[in-house]
Design a protein around this motif. Structure first.
Motif, PDB file in Angstrom:
ATOM      1  N   ASN A  63       0.841  -1.188   0.000  1.00  0.00           N
ATOM      2  CA  ASN A  63       0.000   0.000   0.000  1.00  0.00           C
ATOM      3  C   ASN A  63       0.883   1.246   0.000  1.00  0.00           C
ATOM      4  O   ASN A  63       1.948   1.253   0.620  1.00  0.00           O
ATOM      5  N   PRO A  64       0.447   2.315  -0.695  1.00  0.00           N
ATOM      6  CA  PRO A  64       1.281   3.521  -0.776  1.00  0.00           C
ATOM      7  C   PRO A  64       1.577   4.124   0.599  1.00  0.00           C
ATOM      8  O   PRO A  64       0.758   4.051   1.515  1.00  0.00           O
ATOM      9  N   ARG A  65       2.755   4.674   0.704  1.00  0.00           N
ATOM     10  CA  ARG A  65       3.161   5.402   1.901  1.00  0.00           C
ATOM     11  C   ARG A  65       3.743   6.726   1.436  1.00  0.00           C
ATOM     12  O   ARG A  65       3.607   7.076   0.276  1.00  0.00           O
ATOM     13  N   TRP A  67       5.703   9.665  -0.145  1.00  0.00           N
ATOM     14  CA  TRP A  67       6.491   9.697  -1.368  1.00  0.00           C
ATOM     15  C   TRP A  67       7.979   9.731  -1.033  1.00  0.00           C
ATOM     16  O   TRP A  67       8.414  10.480  -0.164  1.00  0.00           O
ATOM     17  N   THR A  71       9.438   5.076  -4.110  1.00  0.00           N
ATOM     18  CA  THR A  71       8.111   5.012  -4.717  1.00  0.00           C
ATOM     19  C   THR A  71       8.198   4.767  -6.223  1.00  0.00           C
ATOM     20  O   THR A  71       7.232   4.313  -6.843  1.00  0.00           O
ATOM     21  N   LEU A  74       6.993   1.407  -7.186  1.00  0.00           N
ATOM     22  CA  LEU A  74       5.539   1.269  -7.281  1.00  0.00           C
ATOM     23  C   LEU A  74       5.035   1.867  -8.586  1.00  0.00           C
ATOM     24  O   LEU A  74       4.202   1.267  -9.274  1.00  0.00           O
ATOM     25  N   TYR A 126       9.117  -2.848  -4.245  1.00  0.00           N
ATOM     26  CA  TYR A 126       8.583  -1.658  -3.568  1.00  0.00           C
ATOM     27  C   TYR A 126       8.240  -1.956  -2.108  1.00  0.00           C
ATOM     28  O   TYR A 126       8.594  -1.199  -1.210  1.00  0.00           O
TER      29      TYR A 126
END
Length: 155
Positions: A63-65, A67, A71, A74, A126
């Motif tokens: 899941n994005p975290r 920047w 990144t 991803l 990632y």
């Protein structure tokens, strides 16, 4: 190694993988025959499919975290999955021959196998989840190997 938790990014990636394959089930190439597939490659493919599905969903690291330069992995994974979707669009608009199915896309050989395998591997990079990267390598040996085998047969 990975933090346990649900990955909605993993779910999105699986969705992007599964939906075109479900559509393909009704749009298979003319003369498609999977009966002569190498049993060892098939074992790697099936095992990899199960392991990747499991790993991509149970680790929240995808899941994005915030920047960061990391990144980029991803972003690259998402780009490859979008290229995979574009490859499918091209296939569905084609005459749906074996050559179309085992075709290259933007210089990437057997793109229908190579693009998603590479995308999932980069997603593992990632997330820094060794288990996904290992699972993808197992999948890639089987899936890409089978596609290369079929491409060789039609040439």
């Amino acid at each position: 190694m990975g933090h346990f938790g649900f990955s909605y990014v993993g779910l999105i990636f699986l969705f992007m993988l599964i939906v075109p394959n479900l559509i393909w089930a009704k749009n298979q190439p003319q003369d498609y025959n999977f009966k002569n597939e190498n049993r060892v490659l098939l074992l790697f493919e099936r095992l990899g499919q199960v392991l990747v599905t499991f790993a991509v969903l149970i680790f929240s690291d995808f899941n994005p975290r915030e920047w960061s330069l990391w990144t980029v992995w991803l972003v690259a994974a998402v780009f490859l999955m979008l290229a995979y979707e574009a490859w499918w669009i091209r296939y569905f608009k084609s005459k749906k021959t074996l050559a179309d199915f085992y075709s290259s896309f933007c210089g990437i050989p057997v793109a229908g196998a190579t693009l998603p395998v590479t995308a999932f591997f980069l997603l593992g990079v990632y997330g820094k989840v060794f288990w996904l990267m290992l699972s993808v390598m197992i999948l890639g040996i089987g899936h890409i190997g089978i596609h290369l085998q079929h491409r060789k047969e039609i040439q």
